[in-house]
Every structure is written in C-alpha cells, then in structure tokens.
Write a protein that holds these residues in place. Structure first.
Motif, short mmCIF file in Angstrom:
data_model
loop_
_atom_site.label_atom_id
_atom_site.label_comp_id
_atom_site.label_asym_id
_atom_site.label_seq_id
_atom_site.Cartn_x
_atom_site.Cartn_y
_atom_site.Cartn_z
N VAL A 207 0.84 -1.20 0.00
CA VAL A 207 0.00 0.00 0.00
C VAL A 207 0.88 1.25 0.00
O VAL A 207 0.55 2.26 -0.63
N GLY A 208 2.02 1.19 0.65
CA GLY A 208 2.93 2.33 0.66
C GLY A 208 3.54 2.61 -0.70
O GLY A 208 3.87 3.76 -1.01
N ASP A 209 3.72 1.58 -1.53
CA ASP A 209 4.24 1.79 -2.88
C ASP A 209 3.21 2.42 -3.80
O ASP A 209 3.56 3.04 -4.80
N TRP A 210 1.93 2.24 -3.48
CA TRP A 210 0.86 2.71 -4.37
C TRP A 210 0.80 4.23 -4.51
O TRP A 210 0.62 4.73 -5.64
N PRO A 211 0.94 5.05 -3.45
CA PRO A 211 0.82 6.50 -3.65
C PRO A 211 1.83 7.06 -4.65
O PRO A 211 1.51 7.98 -5.40
N ARG A 212 3.04 6.52 -4.68
CA ARG A 212 4.02 7.04 -5.64
C ARG A 212 3.56 6.79 -7.07
O ARG A 212 3.71 7.64 -7.94
N GLY A 213 2.99 5.61 -7.31
CA GLY A 213 2.51 5.32 -8.65
C GLY A 213 1.31 6.17 -9.03
O GLY A 213 1.20 6.65 -10.16
N ARG A 214 0.40 6.41 -8.09
CA ARG A 214 -0.78 7.21 -8.41
C ARG A 214 -0.41 8.66 -8.66
O ARG A 214 -1.04 9.33 -9.48
N ARG A 215 0.62 9.17 -8.00
CA ARG A 215 1.02 10.55 -8.25
C ARG A 215 1.53 10.70 -9.67
O ARG A 215 1.28 11.71 -10.34
N ARG A 216 2.26 9.69 -10.17
CA ARG A 216 2.73 9.76 -11.56
C ARG A 216 1.55 9.74 -12.52
O ARG A 216 1.54 10.44 -13.53
N LEU A 217 0.53 8.93 -12.21
CA LEU A 217 -0.63 8.87 -13.09
C LEU A 217 -1.41 10.18 -13.07
O LEU A 217 -1.90 10.66 -14.09
#
Length: 264
Positions: A207-217
C-alpha cells in the motif's frame, strides 16, 4: 487489520451503528489522509445490505469531493437477498453505490482479503472511471476468492438433482472441495485484474508503494477529447446504436447499377 496497515491511532470510523456490514473511516497512511472501506463479516456475514450500500455511496461521494484516495479491504460475499432485502430495495441501493464508485475520479486501491462475489464483490472499485482512466490498483491475499457466486451456491444450483437423488446427503461436499481447488487465486488473478498476490504481512509495504505510482498517473497529461467523448458526456446528444448506423448507411447508399438483363 486496519490498525496493522494504517497509521497508529489514526482511524476515525464514520457511522459505526448504521450499515454495520461495511466499515467506512477516515485515516492516515504515512501521514496522508485517506478514505477506508472494509467489510465486517461479523455483521450479516459482511453482505451488502441496503443500509450498507447507502453508507458506501455517501462515503465514496465524500472522498471524491475532497480528493481523498480510497483503500478498500474486500471481504464481500455479495448483495443481501431474500424477501426483506427485496422490500428494502437492496439491489437498487447497491446499483446506486456502483454508480458512485464508477463516477469517482479519486485514486483507488483494492486489497482482496477473502471474498468478492457477485454485484457486491464487483463494487470493490471502479472498472473504467468517469473518463476511462480508472486509477484502481488491485492486489489480493492468498485467501482471496472471487466469481459470480460462491462455490457452495454454485454446486447447489448446478447439481441440485444429482445431490437430491444421491444416497449420501454429504455428497455435495466432495464437489465443493473439487471446485475450491480450482478456485485458487493463482489461477484467475490476471482475469480478475489483480496485479499481484501478496502475503498479508506485506500489505502495508505494498500500500505504501501505491501512492508514488498514483502521483505519476495524476501528473500524466490526459488524452485529447474526441467527438465520441462529447457524445458520451453530452446528455442532449441521443445515443445511436449499431442498428441505426446500419439502417442509415443502407438508406443513403446509391442503388447498384444494372449490369445486364432486363429489369423485372
């Protein structure tokens, strides 16, 4: 489970006495505000009741209004059925919740913990999103199971006559065990759109890895609009079916010339 994944002492549950089969809460993850949805199997087996569907709809609208990412911990056996559920309009409220989820533009992460069956299971997150750019990220635990209906209900419906005619009333258990072996999430994760099967102990890290990916999107430029998009989103433009296109094409096409013989 929520205390183990989210920041310590940050979970604030909303309306705990209403629609108790679904938990909705505001919380923090790594210091960032998030919306949290979770099934509670201790209440009505976790089934989606009319009140739980209305609670989900309102909470999703709240998160979308304030741009809060949503983390959904899914253990959903499906929409509640029966005479009382029909009288309460449960399916109507469930479909309203589905509409709210599909219209939400906020990033969404689904953690399939155990069950995701039927319409209720399909409510774990948006499939397409309001502009076809759904930000739903899905992972599952090894205990996850999904499908149209649970194995037990499917066996009872498909083999009803055979089970009734069998001398052993427990014969259905063998069929259920067989289909449970076929129902491993390892076999169907890709078809269900699950990107990874994770250990429960890895949930907070994933879950902690997910915010970084969503910010790029979220920073990625949207594709330019097309005339088709305008037709979809403009309520004044009537929808056209493939049959309409086919008939209009036939009406406007010139008649083929007569190449030989005489006209009747």
């Amino acid at each position: 489970m929520l205390r183990a994944v989210l920041d310590r002492d940050s979970v604030f549950e909303i309306a705990p006495l209403y629609g108790g089969s679904v938990i909705v809460a505001l919380a923090r993850f790594d210091g960032h505000a998030v919306g949290v949805i979770a099934s509670d199997p201790r209440v009505m087996g976790g089934a989606m009741t009319a009140s739980a569907a209305r609670k989900t709809e309102r909470f999703v609208d709240l998160c979308d209004t304030f741009h809060l990412p949503v983390i959904n911990f899914v253990d959903q056996p499906g929409v509640m059925f029966g005479l009382d559920a029909e009288r309460a309009g449960t399916m109507r409220d469930a479909l309203r919740a589905v509409g709210a989820i599909e219209q939400a533009a906020t990033p969404w992460m689904s953690v399939i913990v155990r069950r995701a069956f039927g319409v209720g299971g399909g409510m774990h997150g948006p499939k397409h999103g309001p502009e076809g750019r759904s930000l739903n990220h899905r992972v599952a635990w090894p205990t996850a199971r999904w499908g149209s209906i649970p194995v037990e209900g499917g066996v009872a419906a498909a083999y009803r006559r055979e089970i009734a005619a069998h001398a052993d009333p427990e014969a259905a258990r063998e069929l259920e065990a067989y289909y449970h072996r076929l129902g491993s999430p390892m076999r169907t994760a890709e078809r269900f759109g699950v990107v990874d099967i994770i250990r429960p102990s890895e949930t907070r890290r994933v879950v902690g890895d997910w915010p970084r990916g969503r910010r790029r999107l979220l920073r990625a430029p949207a594709r330019p609009p097309t005339p088709h998009d305008a037709m979809i989103h403009d309520p004044l433009v009537p929808r056209r079916s493939s049959l309409d296109d086919d008939l209009s094409g036939r009406a406007s096409a010139p008649h083929p010339p007569v190449t030989g013989g005489s006209a009747p």
